[in-house]
Design an enzyme around this catalytic site. Sequence first.
Site, mmCIF file in Angstrom:
data_model
loop_
_atom_site.group_PDB
_atom_site.id
_atom_site.type_symbol
_atom_site.label_atom_id
_atom_site.label_comp_id
_atom_site.label_asym_id
_atom_site.label_seq_id
_atom_site.Cartn_x
_atom_site.Cartn_y
_atom_site.Cartn_z
ATOM 1 C CB THR A 272 -0.985 -0.037 1.199
ATOM 2 O OG1 THR A 272 -1.897 1.055 1.082
ATOM 3 C CG2 THR A 272 -0.293 0.032 2.538
ATOM 4 C CG ASN A 273 -0.253 4.746 -1.398
ATOM 5 O OD1 ASN A 273 -0.921 5.496 -0.713
ATOM 6 N ND2 ASN A 273 -0.716 4.211 -2.524
#
Length: 396
Positions: free
Chosen positions: A208-209
Site C-alpha cells: 500500500t502507500n
Amino acid sequence: MPLAGRHVVLGVSGGIACYKSCMLVRRLLEDGATVEVVMTAGAAEFVRPLTFEALTGRKVLASLWERDHALAHIGLAKTPDLIILAPATAQLLARAAQGQADDLLTALLLARTGPVLCAPAMNDAMYAHPATQANIKTLAQRGWRFVGPETGPLAEGPSERQGRMSEPETILAAAQRLLAPAGRWQGRTVVVTAGPTREHLDPVRVITNPSSGRMGIALSEAAWTRGAEVILIVGPTDLPLPSGVKAVRVETTADMQRAVQAVMKGADALIMAAAPADYRPLESAPTKRPRANGRISVQLEATPDILTSLKRPKGCVMVGFALETGDGLAKAQQKLQDKRLDFVVLNDALEPGAGFAVATNKVTILRKDGAPVELPLLPKRDVAERILDAVEQALT
Ligand code: CTP
C-alpha cells in the site's frame, strides 16, 4: 467565508448536547455568519446564556415577554436566512410538530416560513419512539431539514446508540449546503476518489502507500456543501467521512476501478484524488505465508490504470492528481495529455507540508487549455475549494 453576510438564529433546547452548541456558534461566526441565540428555559439549565452572549456579542433571547416590543418573535422568524435548532430535544420536536407557541423559540418556529435545519439529540429510546418518529416525519413534510442524530456513546453510557447530536462541523456543512447560492452545482453528480488502495500478499500482509485520504475527503465535503450530489469512493482510511456524501468503501485498485466505472454514467465531474497502488502480487496466498529466513522474491504485476480505462460520459469534467518528487511540471503535463484530463493537480511528495497524510498541501493546477496556476501552501480544505472553482468554470 461561505456564510459571509448570512444571518443565522440558533435555537438551543435543553439537552446535554448544549455544550457542543457553543462550538457551533464559534464555527458559524468564523464562517462569517451573524448569529443570534434563542434558548429555551431548559437549555439555560445546561449552559448559561452568558456563554453564548460572550461568543456572539449579542443578548441571548429567552422569553416572549422580556423584549422591548411585543412582536419580537415575528421579526426573528422572518429576518434570518436560516434557523438552526441544535440540540433539538424530543420535547422541542413534539411542541413544534403540534404548532405550540408557549415560549419564544416555539413561537418563532410557528411564525417561520423560511428554512429550518434541525439537529436532534436525545436518548436512543426517546428517538426511536413512534411519537418522536412521527413528529420528525411531520416536520420534514413541512420542509424542515434534519442532520443526524448519529450513532455513538450517549450521556448515559459508552455503548453505541442512535441519538447523539451531530458534531458542529457536520451541522455547519449542512448549513453551508442549505445556504449555497443556486448555481452550477445543484443537480450535478460529482465522483471523488480518496485514499490508498491495498493489494494483498496474503491475508495479513499488503502492498500500500501512506495516503490518508484527507485531500479527497476534503474535496468531497466541499463539493457537497456547494450543493452537488457526491459519491466518494474511498480506500482504507481511519478518517471520518462527511455525512452527506454517498460513500463506497473499496480495498484494491481493481475494486476502485469497478466502483468508479459503476457510477460514471451519471457523473458531471470525476476527481481522482486517490493514490491507487500501481502494482499487485501476481499471486496472493490464501493463507498466511510462514516467515522464512533470508530473502524472498515476489512477482508483481501492474494494476489497471483507472483513469485511462474509464468510459466517460460526454461533458464530464475529468481531474487527475500527479504526485511527483522534484520538478514534476513536465511529468504532470504529460499525464494531462496521456490521461485525456481537463485538469491535473500537481503536488510534490518531498515538499514540506505537501503530499501524503498532512493537513496542508501545495499544488499547481494544470489546465487542458490555459497556463498552470500555482497555489501557496494552504489547508487541504482551501486547496479543495480552489480546485472546485476551476471545475465550476469547466462544467457545461
Ligand atoms: N491513477 C489511476 N489508476 C492507477 C494509478 C493512478 O487512475 N492505477 C490516477 C491517480 O488517482 C491520479 C493519476 O492517475 O489521479 C496520476 O497518478 P500518479 O500516481 O501520479 O501517476 P501514475 O499514473 O500512477 O504514473 P507514475 O506512477 O508513473 O507517475
